[in-house]
Scaffold this motif. Sequence first.
Motif, PDB file in Angstrom:
ATOM      1  N   GLU A  17      36.094  36.154  34.357  1.00  0.00           N
ATOM      2  CA  GLU A  17      34.789  36.627  34.722  1.00  0.00           C
ATOM      3  C   GLU A  17      34.911  37.793  35.588  1.00  0.00           C
ATOM      4  OE1 GLU A  17      32.117  34.355  37.618  1.00  0.00           O
ATOM      5  OE2 GLU A  17      31.235  33.944  35.757  1.00  0.00           O
ATOM      6  N   HIS A  18      35.780  37.797  36.628  1.00  0.00           N
ATOM      7  CA  HIS A  18      36.057  38.812  37.566  1.00  0.00           C
ATOM      8  C   HIS A  18      36.466  39.956  36.752  1.00  0.00           C
ATOM      9  CE1 HIS A  18      36.603  40.085  41.519  1.00  0.00           C
ATOM     10  NE2 HIS A  18      37.702  40.619  41.385  1.00  0.00           N
ATOM     11  N   ARG A  19      37.505  39.943  35.776  1.00  0.00           N
ATOM     12  CA  ARG A  19      37.824  41.223  35.039  1.00  0.00           C
ATOM     13  C   ARG A  19      36.711  41.662  34.603  1.00  0.00           C
ATOM     14  NH1 ARG A  19      40.611  39.551  29.976  1.00  0.00           N
ATOM     15  NH2 ARG A  19      38.427  38.713  29.840  1.00  0.00           N
ATOM     16  N   ASP A  20      36.001  41.107  33.630  1.00  0.00           N
ATOM     17  CA  ASP A  20      34.650  41.243  33.038  1.00  0.00           C
ATOM     18  C   ASP A  20      33.738  41.917  33.961  1.00  0.00           C
ATOM     19  OD1 ASP A  20      36.184  40.360  30.981  1.00  0.00           O
ATOM     20  OD2 ASP A  20      34.870  38.832  30.681  1.00  0.00           O
ATOM     21  N   TRP A  21      33.416  41.612  34.852  1.00  0.00           N
ATOM     22  CA  TRP A  21      32.573  42.230  35.802  1.00  0.00           C
ATOM     23  C   TRP A  21      32.706  43.618  36.545  1.00  0.00           C
ATOM     24  CZ3 TRP A  21      32.644  43.556  41.075  1.00  0.00           C
ATOM     25  CH2 TRP A  21      31.287  43.946  41.755  1.00  0.00           C
ATOM     26  N   CYS A  22      34.108  43.486  36.652  1.00  0.00           N
ATOM     27  CA  CYS A  22      34.695  44.770  37.266  1.00  0.00           C
ATOM     28  C   CYS A  22      34.705  45.810  36.167  1.00  0.00           C
ATOM     29  CB  CYS A  22      35.899  44.633  37.762  1.00  0.00           C
ATOM     30  SG  CYS A  22      36.338  43.758  39.413  1.00  0.00           S
ATOM     31  N   LEU A  23      35.007  45.666  35.042  1.00  0.00           N
ATOM     32  CA  LEU A  23      35.246  46.425  34.123  1.00  0.00           C
ATOM     33  C   LEU A  23      33.501  47.059  33.851  1.00  0.00           C
ATOM     34  CD1 LEU A  23      37.790  45.190  31.850  1.00  0.00           C
ATOM     35  CD2 LEU A  23      37.798  47.093  33.094  1.00  0.00           C
ATOM     36  N   SER A  24      32.841  46.153  33.612  1.00  0.00           N
ATOM     37  CA  SER A  24      31.213  46.340  33.229  1.00  0.00           C
ATOM     38  C   SER A  24      30.735  47.457  34.386  1.00  0.00           C
ATOM     39  CB  SER A  24      30.545  45.234  32.849  1.00  0.00           C
ATOM     40  OG  SER A  24      30.304  44.519  34.134  1.00  0.00           O
ATOM     41  N   THR A  25      30.847  46.767  35.649  1.00  0.00           N
ATOM     42  CA  THR A  25      30.261  47.490  36.873  1.00  0.00           C
ATOM     43  C   THR A  25      30.931  49.108  36.838  1.00  0.00           C
ATOM     44  OG1 THR A  25      29.958  45.486  38.093  1.00  0.00           O
ATOM     45  CG2 THR A  25      30.182  47.467  39.358  1.00  0.00           C
ATOM     46  N   ALA A  74      46.427  40.856  34.707  1.00  0.00           N
ATOM     47  CA  ALA A  74      47.756  40.043  34.959  1.00  0.00           C
ATOM     48  C   ALA A  74      47.904  38.594  35.380  1.00  0.00           C
ATOM     49  CB  ALA A  74      48.478  41.064  35.840  1.00  0.00           C
ATOM     50  N   LYS A  75      46.875  38.361  36.006  1.00  0.00           N
ATOM     51  CA  LYS A  75      46.818  36.990  36.573  1.00  0.00           C
ATOM     52  C   LYS A  75      46.265  35.922  35.354  1.00  0.00           C
ATOM     53  CE  LYS A  75      46.135  33.990  40.314  1.00  0.00           C
ATOM     54  NZ  LYS A  75      45.507  33.700  41.406  1.00  0.00           N
ATOM     55  N   ILE A  76      45.665  36.622  34.228  1.00  0.00           N
ATOM     56  CA  ILE A  76      45.014  35.741  33.439  1.00  0.00           C
ATOM     57  C   ILE A  76      46.084  35.496  32.645  1.00  0.00           C
ATOM     58  CG2 ILE A  76      43.940  36.362  31.119  1.00  0.00           C
ATOM     59  CD1 ILE A  76      41.601  37.701  32.729  1.00  0.00           C
ATOM     60  N   GLU A  77      46.964  36.666  32.164  1.00  0.00           N
ATOM     61  CA  GLU A  77      48.308  36.250  31.327  1.00  0.00           C
ATOM     62  C   GLU A  77      48.991  35.187  31.969  1.00  0.00           C
ATOM     63  OE1 GLU A  77      50.173  39.879  30.348  1.00  0.00           O
ATOM     64  OE2 GLU A  77      48.600  41.045  30.091  1.00  0.00           O
ATOM     65  N   LEU A  78      49.248  35.053  33.376  1.00  0.00           N
ATOM     66  CA  LEU A  78      50.118  33.784  34.059  1.00  0.00           C
ATOM     67  C   LEU A  78      49.517  32.894  33.826  1.00  0.00           C
ATOM     68  CD1 LEU A  78      51.150  35.850  37.438  1.00  0.00           C
ATOM     69  CD2 LEU A  78      52.811  35.430  35.407  1.00  0.00           C
ATOM     70  N   LEU A  79      48.165  32.669  34.090  1.00  0.00           N
ATOM     71  CA  LEU A  79      47.586  31.340  33.868  1.00  0.00           C
ATOM     72  C   LEU A  79      47.439  30.802  32.629  1.00  0.00           C
ATOM     73  CD1 LEU A  79      44.439  32.259  36.449  1.00  0.00           C
ATOM     74  CD2 LEU A  79      46.343  30.606  36.757  1.00  0.00           C
ATOM     75  N   GLU A  80      47.755  31.777  31.654  1.00  0.00           N
ATOM     76  CA  GLU A  80      47.343  31.291  30.248  1.00  0.00           C
ATOM     77  C   GLU A  80      48.799  30.720  29.908  1.00  0.00           C
ATOM     78  OE1 GLU A  80      46.102  34.961  28.128  1.00  0.00           O
ATOM     79  OE2 GLU A  80      44.139  34.008  27.968  1.00  0.00           O
ATOM     80  N   LYS A  81      49.849  31.351  30.309  1.00  0.00           N
ATOM     81  CA  LYS A  81      51.130  30.780  30.166  1.00  0.00           C
ATOM     82  C   LYS A  81      51.628  29.574  30.760  1.00  0.00           C
ATOM     83  CE  LYS A  81      53.414  35.253  29.454  1.00  0.00           C
ATOM     84  NZ  LYS A  81      54.322  36.335  30.138  1.00  0.00           N
ATOM     85  N   VAL A 129      39.116  30.962  34.100  1.00  0.00           N
ATOM     86  CA  VAL A 129      37.839  31.562  34.015  1.00  0.00           C
ATOM     87  C   VAL A 129      37.204  32.376  34.838  1.00  0.00           C
ATOM     88  CG1 VAL A 129      35.351  30.685  33.931  1.00  0.00           C
ATOM     89  CG2 VAL A 129      37.233  29.382  32.636  1.00  0.00           C
ATOM     90  N   PHE A 130      37.566  32.132  36.465  1.00  0.00           N
ATOM     91  CA  PHE A 130      37.235  32.890  37.372  1.00  0.00           C
ATOM     92  C   PHE A 130      37.980  34.352  37.024  1.00  0.00           C
ATOM     93  CE2 PHE A 130      38.560  35.312  41.390  1.00  0.00           C
ATOM     94  CZ  PHE A 130      37.340  35.345  42.022  1.00  0.00           C
ATOM     95  N   GLU A 131      39.070  34.405  36.759  1.00  0.00           N
ATOM     96  CA  GLU A 131      39.714  35.803  36.575  1.00  0.00           C
ATOM     97  C   GLU A 131      39.191  36.469  35.363  1.00  0.00           C
ATOM     98  OE1 GLU A 131      41.628  37.010  38.884  1.00  0.00           O
ATOM     99  OE2 GLU A 131      42.102  35.585  40.219  1.00  0.00           O
TER     100      GLU A 131
END
Length: 189
Positions: free
Chosen positions: A167-175, A124-131, A163-165
């Motif tokens: 990476e954080h999303r990807d790490w959470c999903l893979s973990t 959700a934060k990624i979407e906001l930051l992209e906008k 970039v942080f969000e």
Amino acid sequence: MALRHAVLAALLDGEFSGYELAKAFDLGVANFWHALPQQLYAELAKLEKDGLVTGRQVVQETRPNKRLFQVTDAGLAELERFAVAASKPSFIRDDLLVKVQAVDRVDAGPVIEQLEARAAAAEAKIELLEKLLSRMRGDADEEEFLRVGEPVGPYLTCRRGLVFEEEHRDWCLSTAAVLRERQVSHVGN
């Protein structure tokens, strides 16, 4: 870094009320500095008392009056002193990482749920930051904006937040996937 520097930096784009500052913080500054609205109002009062910002009363007919704040020359000088001071290395302090660290001895189910919830919040934060980045760029593409666009500082910090969000999303999903697979294989043994 003190909250005062984050507030001064956020006020560089012009006059803001406390409410507008809280909204600006929530969108643009929160990706690198968290503060509650009450903290921002208290910090504005301190900054004004110290002469680093100036406030003026705006009378409104159909709404309560508001105060608008802007950075003073002394506030700019304080930011200059802050900008030349050495920065301390950043570090991670996250209770979810403590839970993952302990996952070999605790029920992984709730940890997996929290990882997935954290990933959804990051998305959700990624979407906001992209906008926000798109709005900052306007008609320029990113390469052009990075070369000549203004203001570039908020844009660069927003890119870091993105970039942080991601990476954080990807790490959470893979973990979560690793832990879920280990649960399945453990039950099968």
